[in-house]
Write a protein that holds these residues in place. Structure first.
Motif, PDB file in Angstrom:
ATOM      1  N   SER A  56       0.839  -1.206   0.000  1.00 22.02           N
ATOM      2  CA  SER A  56       0.000   0.000   0.000  1.00 22.02           C
ATOM      3  C   SER A  56       0.870   1.249   0.000  1.00 22.02           C
ATOM      4  O   SER A  56       2.052   1.197   0.384  1.00 22.02           O
ATOM      5  CB  SER A  56      -0.936   0.040   1.227  1.00 22.02           C
ATOM      6  OG  SER A  56      -0.214   0.394   2.386  1.00 22.02           O
ATOM      7  N   GLY A  57       0.251   2.350  -0.397  1.00 22.79           N
ATOM      8  CA  GLY A  57       0.955   3.628  -0.352  1.00 22.79           C
ATOM      9  C   GLY A  57       1.209   4.038   1.090  1.00 22.79           C
ATOM     10  O   GLY A  57       2.241   4.637   1.400  1.00 22.79           O
ATOM     11  N   SER A  58       0.273   3.712   1.971  1.00 25.79           N
ATOM     12  CA  SER A  58       0.435   4.071   3.392  1.00 25.79           C
ATOM     13  C   SER A  58       1.660   3.382   3.966  1.00 25.79           C
ATOM     14  O   SER A  58       2.476   3.999   4.657  1.00 25.79           O
ATOM     15  CB  SER A  58      -0.799   3.640   4.195  1.00 25.79           C
ATOM     16  OG  SER A  58      -1.942   4.282   3.700  1.00 25.79           O
ATOM     17  N   LEU A 111       4.849   4.864   2.778  1.00 22.14           N
ATOM     18  CA  LEU A 111       5.231   6.084   3.506  1.00 22.14           C
ATOM     19  C   LEU A 111       5.981   5.739   4.789  1.00 22.14           C
ATOM     20  O   LEU A 111       6.988   6.359   5.131  1.00 22.14           O
ATOM     21  CB  LEU A 111       3.976   6.904   3.842  1.00 22.14           C
ATOM     22  CG  LEU A 111       3.413   7.761   2.713  1.00 22.14           C
ATOM     23  CD1 LEU A 111       2.018   8.268   3.076  1.00 22.14           C
ATOM     24  CD2 LEU A 111       4.329   8.940   2.415  1.00 22.14           C
ATOM     25  N   VAL A 147       3.736  16.529  -0.793  1.00 22.46           N
ATOM     26  CA  VAL A 147       2.714  15.750  -1.506  1.00 22.46           C
ATOM     27  C   VAL A 147       2.402  16.484  -2.801  1.00 22.46           C
ATOM     28  O   VAL A 147       2.073  17.677  -2.771  1.00 22.46           O
ATOM     29  CB  VAL A 147       1.419  15.647  -0.655  1.00 22.46           C
ATOM     30  CG1 VAL A 147       0.326  14.903  -1.425  1.00 22.46           C
ATOM     31  CG2 VAL A 147       1.702  14.965   0.683  1.00 22.46           C
ATOM     32  N   ASP A 206       5.667  12.306  -1.635  1.00 20.63           N
ATOM     33  CA  ASP A 206       4.471  11.479  -1.746  1.00 20.63           C
ATOM     34  C   ASP A 206       3.897  11.721  -3.140  1.00 20.63           C
ATOM     35  O   ASP A 206       3.319  12.776  -3.417  1.00 20.63           O
ATOM     36  CB  ASP A 206       3.473  11.862  -0.646  1.00 20.63           C
ATOM     37  CG  ASP A 206       2.191  11.040  -0.702  1.00 20.63           C
ATOM     38  OD1 ASP A 206       1.849  10.552  -1.794  1.00 20.63           O
ATOM     39  OD2 ASP A 206       1.536  10.907   0.337  1.00 20.63           O
ATOM     40  N   ALA A 243       1.606   9.767  -4.481  1.00 13.93           N
ATOM     41  CA  ALA A 243       0.408   8.902  -4.552  1.00 13.93           C
ATOM     42  C   ALA A 243      -0.535   9.360  -5.661  1.00 13.93           C
ATOM     43  O   ALA A 243      -1.219   8.547  -6.288  1.00 13.93           O
ATOM     44  CB  ALA A 243      -0.318   8.908  -3.208  1.00 13.93           C
ATOM     45  N   HIS A 244      -0.585  10.685  -5.887  1.00 18.46           N
ATOM     46  CA  HIS A 244      -1.485  11.225  -6.922  1.00 18.46           C
ATOM     47  C   HIS A 244      -0.746  11.469  -8.240  1.00 18.46           C
ATOM     48  O   HIS A 244      -1.351  11.979  -9.171  1.00 18.46           O
ATOM     49  CB  HIS A 244      -2.041  12.592  -6.484  1.00 18.46           C
ATOM     50  CG  HIS A 244      -2.799  12.588  -5.210  1.00 18.46           C
ATOM     51  ND1 HIS A 244      -3.356  13.731  -4.668  1.00 18.46           N
ATOM     52  CD2 HIS A 244      -3.135  11.595  -4.361  1.00 18.46           C
ATOM     53  CE1 HIS A 244      -3.976  13.446  -3.539  1.00 18.46           C
ATOM     54  NE2 HIS A 244      -3.855  12.153  -3.325  1.00 18.46           N
ATOM     55  N   SER A 253       0.968   5.255  -4.627  1.00 22.16           N
ATOM     56  CA  SER A 253      -0.166   4.422  -4.179  1.00 22.16           C
ATOM     57  C   SER A 253      -0.856   3.861  -5.413  1.00 22.16           C
ATOM     58  O   SER A 253      -1.066   4.584  -6.390  1.00 22.16           O
ATOM     59  CB  SER A 253      -1.157   5.277  -3.386  1.00 22.16           C
ATOM     60  OG  SER A 253      -2.410   4.624  -3.323  1.00 22.16           O
ATOM     61  N   PHE A 254      -1.194   2.587  -5.335  1.00 22.11           N
ATOM     62  CA  PHE A 254      -1.971   1.953  -6.415  1.00 22.11           C
ATOM     63  C   PHE A 254      -3.287   1.423  -5.837  1.00 22.11           C
ATOM     64  O   PHE A 254      -3.710   0.320  -6.157  1.00 22.11           O
ATOM     65  CB  PHE A 254      -1.162   0.813  -7.051  1.00 22.11           C
ATOM     66  CG  PHE A 254       0.232   1.202  -7.476  1.00 22.11           C
ATOM     67  CD1 PHE A 254       0.446   2.263  -8.355  1.00 22.11           C
ATOM     68  CD2 PHE A 254       1.340   0.506  -6.999  1.00 22.11           C
ATOM     69  CE1 PHE A 254       1.740   2.631  -8.732  1.00 22.11           C
ATOM     70  CE2 PHE A 254       2.633   0.857  -7.372  1.00 22.11           C
ATOM     71  CZ  PHE A 254       2.827   1.921  -8.241  1.00 22.11           C
ATOM     72  N   LYS A 306      -6.892   4.959  -7.472  1.00 21.77           N
ATOM     73  CA  LYS A 306      -5.779   5.733  -8.025  1.00 21.77           C
ATOM     74  C   LYS A 306      -5.722   5.597  -9.553  1.00 21.77           C
ATOM     75  O   LYS A 306      -6.320   4.695 -10.143  1.00 21.77           O
ATOM     76  CB  LYS A 306      -4.461   5.291  -7.387  1.00 21.77           C
ATOM     77  CG  LYS A 306      -4.335   5.734  -5.921  1.00 21.77           C
ATOM     78  CD  LYS A 306      -4.382   7.227  -5.773  1.00 21.77           C
ATOM     79  CE  LYS A 306      -4.234   7.779  -4.371  1.00 21.77           C
ATOM     80  NZ  LYS A 306      -4.792   7.067  -3.264  1.00 21.77           N
ATOM     81  N   GLU A 358      -5.124  -2.961  -4.139  1.00 25.02           N
ATOM     82  CA  GLU A 358      -4.360  -2.259  -3.103  1.00 25.02           C
ATOM     83  C   GLU A 358      -2.907  -2.423  -3.513  1.00 25.02           C
ATOM     84  O   GLU A 358      -2.517  -3.482  -4.026  1.00 25.02           O
ATOM     85  CB  GLU A 358      -4.562  -2.881  -1.711  1.00 25.02           C
ATOM     86  CG  GLU A 358      -5.904  -2.613  -1.061  1.00 25.02           C
ATOM     87  CD  GLU A 358      -6.077  -1.203  -0.507  1.00 25.02           C
ATOM     88  OE1 GLU A 358      -5.136  -0.396  -0.594  1.00 25.02           O
ATOM     89  OE2 GLU A 358      -7.181  -0.923  -0.008  1.00 25.02           O
ATOM     90  N   GLY A 359      -2.113  -1.426  -3.258  1.00 25.63           N
ATOM     91  CA  GLY A 359      -0.701  -1.547  -3.599  1.00 25.63           C
ATOM     92  C   GLY A 359      -0.004  -0.211  -3.470  1.00 25.63           C
ATOM     93  O   GLY A 359      -0.645   0.842  -3.344  1.00 25.63           O
ATOM     94  N   TYR A 396      -8.633  16.764   1.727  1.00 26.78           N
ATOM     95  CA  TYR A 396      -8.632  16.055   2.984  1.00 26.78           C
ATOM     96  C   TYR A 396      -9.007  17.000   4.116  1.00 26.78           C
ATOM     97  O   TYR A 396      -8.700  18.183   4.048  1.00 26.78           O
ATOM     98  CB  TYR A 396      -7.236  15.518   3.274  1.00 26.78           C
ATOM     99  CG  TYR A 396      -6.736  14.624   2.158  1.00 26.78           C
ATOM    100  CD1 TYR A 396      -7.048  13.260   2.146  1.00 26.78           C
ATOM    101  CD2 TYR A 396      -5.981  15.155   1.114  1.00 26.78           C
ATOM    102  CE1 TYR A 396      -6.604  12.439   1.131  1.00 26.78           C
ATOM    103  CE2 TYR A 396      -5.551  14.322   0.087  1.00 26.78           C
ATOM    104  CZ  TYR A 396      -5.858  12.978   0.105  1.00 26.78           C
ATOM    105  OH  TYR A 396      -5.430  12.176  -0.908  1.00 26.78           O
TER     106      TYR A 396
HETATM  107  C1  LIG Z   1      -1.579  11.729  -0.720  1.00 28.36           C
HETATM  108  C2  LIG Z   1      -1.731  10.293  -0.326  1.00 28.36           C
HETATM  109  N1  LIG Z   1      -0.704   9.659   0.227  1.00 28.36           N
HETATM  110  C3  LIG Z   1      -0.784   8.365   0.585  1.00 28.36           C
HETATM  111  C4  LIG Z   1      -1.948   7.645   0.404  1.00 28.36           C
HETATM  112  C5  LIG Z   1      -2.021   6.229   0.888  1.00 28.36           C
HETATM  113  O1  LIG Z   1      -2.127   5.312  -0.144  1.00 28.36           O
HETATM  114  P1  LIG Z   1      -2.841   3.904   0.066  1.00 28.36           P
HETATM  115  O2  LIG Z   1      -4.313   4.121  -0.021  1.00 28.36           O
HETATM  116  O3  LIG Z   1      -2.318   3.071  -1.064  1.00 28.36           O
HETATM  117  O4  LIG Z   1      -2.430   3.358   1.378  1.00 28.36           O
HETATM  118  C6  LIG Z   1      -3.045   8.260  -0.170  1.00 28.36           C
HETATM  119  C7  LIG Z   1      -4.291   7.524  -0.374  1.00 28.36           C
HETATM  120  O5  LIG Z   1      -5.307   8.053  -0.683  1.00 28.36           O
HETATM  121  C8  LIG Z   1      -2.934   9.620  -0.554  1.00 28.36           C
HETATM  122  O6  LIG Z   1      -3.957  10.264  -1.104  1.00 28.36           O
END
Ligand SMILES: Cc1ncc(COP(=O)(O)O)c(C=O)c1O
Length: 369
Positions: A53-55, A58, A125, A147, A149-150, A171-172, A176, A182-183, A318
């Protein structure tokens, strides 16, 4: 209900997943390596490791920097919670900074306002895929976590977003621009960091069952033995995710072109409406990824309700993190607080039809009548 975010998969992803299931090797394996190679090549990254995951990417990214315990890491308040959680989980303190009202990105000034003598790193970000103006931030001389992710398609002066700072993440997830269900993934220009990332992602062991099986074909006896290198959690991606990602890579250009088409339609339709503030386009030295289209309007909550009643889902992504009691922040971040009141993501994704796009535009315009 028309959804606000989304990815698009089809028969190619289904065929790839079926092949993985038929192979009876669903976990970490060749499809992951293949995806890593092709994704890195597309983005122009020397090193890239997929995780689940992207989380988690991080958390890995912050951990890879080996910052002294309790360091302060600057992070925009207008971002997903994982950014701050990653800093906390790695044993540090998130210090929130403000973002620009138009790009929704941090800049050197907002970062500097949050800096103290304990600042050890800066997380940026690339919001919606609009690149952060990184060069002035790099000049501050601190390690940078990007980051992206986007920003799966974004570039800044020809360099791939995610690959400019010390460590970058993608983030995949299911909504996304490029999904694997998830990825996530991690990139860096430093080979020692990517090697460590590949060890850490499997509980710090560094050798998965797949890799042990591959080693058994060689000279090594007792291939099942390993040295545990460091304590870490498991964040291995699966062959299923890799296989979906490979199909997505084949169509990402088309998916991106369609996102841009919708973005351009919105820009043309909303630009001259006095009560709507539209997002900025990419500069000539940038490439955007069009992850989400955020407008700013004075009566945001009423507009969101009006759209919801018409079957159009919108959202604020957010909720500013410094306002969340968990982090105990006392910061006042003026722009984030303005955005908390007036910004709204409206639908932008490849599953929207152009008729739905017209309906969304008409319904928004009707609100102003
Ligand atoms: C800016 C940002 N960073 C990190 C993430 C985390 O990614 P993930 O959903 O793959 O865990 C997101 C997810 O929406 C995100 O928008």
């Amino acid at each position: 209900m028309i959804s606000v975010f989304g990815s698009k998969v089809g028969k190619e992803e289904i065929a790839n997943v079926s092949a993985v299931l038929e192979s009876q090797w669903m976990g970490f394996g060749k499809k992951v390596s293949e995806f890593e190679e092709k994704f890195a090549a597309r983005r122009g990254h020397k090193h890239f490791a997929m995780v689940d995951s992207g989380s988690n990417a991080l958390y890995m990214a912050v951990s890879l920097l080996n910052l002294p315990k309790d360091s302060e890491v600057i992070v925009p308040a207008f971002t997903w919670v994982s950014c701050a959680q990653a800093i906390l989980l790695a044993g540090h303190k998130p210090v929130f900074c403000d973002v620009e009202l138009d790009t929704l990105n941090v800049n050197r000034h907002t970062v500097e306002q949050a800096m103290t003598d304990k600042t050890a790193a800066i997380m940026v970000v690339h919001f919606a895929g609009k690149p952060v103006d990184l060069n002035p931030i790099i000049e501050l001389g601190l390690p940078i976590i990007e980051d992206a992710a986007h920003a799966v398609d974004s570039t800044y002066y020809g360099q791939p977003c995610g690959g400019i700072g010390d460590v970058g993440i993608y983030s995949f997830d299911a909504v996304k621009n490029l999904t694997t269900g998830e990825g996530g993934g991690i990139t860096t220009q430093k080979s020692e960091l990517i090697e460590r990332a590949k060890i850490l992602r499997y509980c710090g062991i560094g050798k998965s069952g797949f890799e042990a099986a591959a080693a058994s074909a060689g000279e090594k006896n007792r291939w099942w033995e390993y040295n545990i290198q460091e304590p870490f959690i498991k964040m291995l991606p699966t062959n299923i995710a890799g296989a979906i990602g490979l199909a997505q890579l084949e169509k990402i250009d088309d998916l991106q072109a369609y996102r841009k088409q919708i973005w351009d339609i919105y820009q043309a339709e909303f630009r001259d409406i006095p009560w709507i503030i539209t997002p900025p386009d990419a500069e000539e030295y940038e490439k955007h990824s069009y992850f989400t289209y955020v407008i700013r309007v004075p009566e945001r909550d009423k507009l969101a309700r009006h759209l919801f009643d018409a079957g159009i889902y919108t959202t604020l992504r957010y909720h500013p993190l410094h306002l969340n009691p968990l982090y105990g922040s006392t910061a006042t971040l003026e722009n984030c607080e303005v955005l908390n009141e007036d910004s709204l993501s409206i639908p932008l994704h490849p599953n929207l039809t152009l008729d739905q796009v017209s309906f969304i535009i008409d319904t928004i315009k009707q609100f102003g009548d």
